[in-house]
Enzyme design. Sequence first.
Site, mmCIF file in Angstrom:
data_model
loop_
_atom_site.group_PDB
_atom_site.id
_atom_site.type_symbol
_atom_site.label_atom_id
_atom_site.label_comp_id
_atom_site.label_asym_id
_atom_site.label_seq_id
_atom_site.Cartn_x
_atom_site.Cartn_y
_atom_site.Cartn_z
ATOM 1 N N CYS A 1 15.836 37.680 28.726
ATOM 2 C CA CYS A 1 14.842 38.555 28.925
ATOM 3 C C CYS A 1 14.325 40.013 27.895
ATOM 4 O O CYS A 1 13.660 40.547 28.138
ATOM 5 C CB CYS A 1 15.386 39.623 30.404
ATOM 6 S SG CYS A 1 15.908 38.300 31.500
ATOM 7 N N HIS B 1 13.551 48.689 31.295
ATOM 8 C CA HIS B 1 13.684 47.197 31.862
ATOM 9 C C HIS B 1 13.605 47.216 33.181
ATOM 10 O O HIS B 1 13.097 46.164 33.833
ATOM 11 C CB HIS B 1 14.959 46.811 31.119
ATOM 12 C CG HIS B 1 15.043 45.234 31.169
ATOM 13 N ND1 HIS B 1 14.226 44.329 30.749
ATOM 14 C CD2 HIS B 1 16.096 44.606 31.802
ATOM 15 C CE1 HIS B 1 14.606 43.058 30.944
ATOM 16 N NE2 HIS B 1 15.598 43.251 31.550
ATOM 17 N N HIS C 1 8.931 40.063 36.900
ATOM 18 C CA HIS C 1 9.752 39.594 35.875
ATOM 19 C C HIS C 1 9.297 38.474 35.196
ATOM 20 O O HIS C 1 9.506 37.324 35.634
ATOM 21 C CB HIS C 1 11.239 39.496 36.168
ATOM 22 C CG HIS C 1 12.221 39.761 35.248
ATOM 23 N ND1 HIS C 1 11.832 39.591 33.886
ATOM 24 C CD2 HIS C 1 13.445 40.199 35.095
ATOM 25 C CE1 HIS C 1 12.893 39.797 32.904
ATOM 26 N NE2 HIS C 1 14.035 39.960 33.685
#
Length: 416
Positions: free
Chosen positions: A171, A311, A345
């Site tokens: 990620c 994040h 995401h």
Amino acid sequence: MTMPSTANGGFPSVVVTAVTATTSISPDIESTWKGLLAGESGIHVLEDEYITKWDLPVKIGGHLKEPVDSHMSRLDLRRMSYVQRMSKLLSGRLWESTGSPEVDPDRFTVVVGTGLGGAERIVESYDLMNAGGPRKVSPLAVQMIMPNGAAATVGLQLGACAGVMTPVSACSSGSEAIAHAWRQIIMGDADVAVCGGVEGPIEALPIAAFSMMRAMSTRNDDPEGASRPFDKNRDGFVFGEAGALMLIETEEHAKARGAKPLARLLGAGITSDAFHMVAPAADGVRAGRAMTRSLELAGLSAKDVDHVNAHGTATPIGDSAEANAIRVAGCEQAAVYAPKSALGHSIGAVGALESVLTVLALRDGVIPPTLNYQTPDPEIDLDIVAGEPRYGDYRYAINNSFGFGGHNVALAFGRY
């Protein structure tokens, strides 16, 4: 000995001169930005056939508002993986938006990160071989499967000869791509870089795999309210498709070609937890160190930071660890925004997308609201922007990206 930084002239000044993205809210970045400021969400009930076929426990997500393949030729569809096609589309848009400048190929680099690369082509090739033997496998399979294919596509399309690189760090891949591009420039290996991240579409296997880890939200009856970063009642992340690229260059190079910078890229910090394959270190020490390192290289102090683009995946452990990281770095006074509340995401692309949003926040002096932040978590004592956009005199911002494997990346941006 004085530590070199952007502020003291130890590194060349690097600016962001163009950005592009495609998201579940809009196929272009400016419309996405307007949607985020208006409190829109790109998360909906998924109507894909595989949801009912496998009775998947997660039935929500954010598909791109406009499919990438609607812009591809039959030849593109046959010879490229999905992430390569996305890279081709976005790099073309980025280059066009900046006036298709004449650049020295030997001073031009490309860094594009991804989480999985052309993984769908592995499955397709295996199925073909299973059905008809090895001769059924396409001679193009290797170039479609290789994770560096997306970056290579951009390098070939735009003629970059100062290096083409592919961070594959879960990620944090998209942010790490920007970090490496910045390093290429400040080390004198390039004057200009296309950098960012791309990722494949939402599919059954990733949903199943992450669901079995209990990492995903199962609020199927409330898709727009499912992703709840930093909220006490958060229960996991939601997939949202995206891809994003930016053009960065030395300020000298930008001025020479008459480009108008959007923001400054001041520093990049990269650390690793050395703790667990998929869980973040709860104390946030190494993640906080990435933030501190980005500020050291920028020549800034923690108190200079006005905004943190978090994040913020909405997993219970992840958000708590990030809150600790922000405190470790001394940036708890900053206004915090969590874009995954609206966009979901996008794994390897998300760090690049959120970096672009950080640039726009500095450009416009406004931070969008974090959606679904309703019940503050007493363990997360941060200034979460929620309810409505927050306007202000934002000078400096950090974008955080953390990935499975213990990857931590922080990028320091400044207003131009």
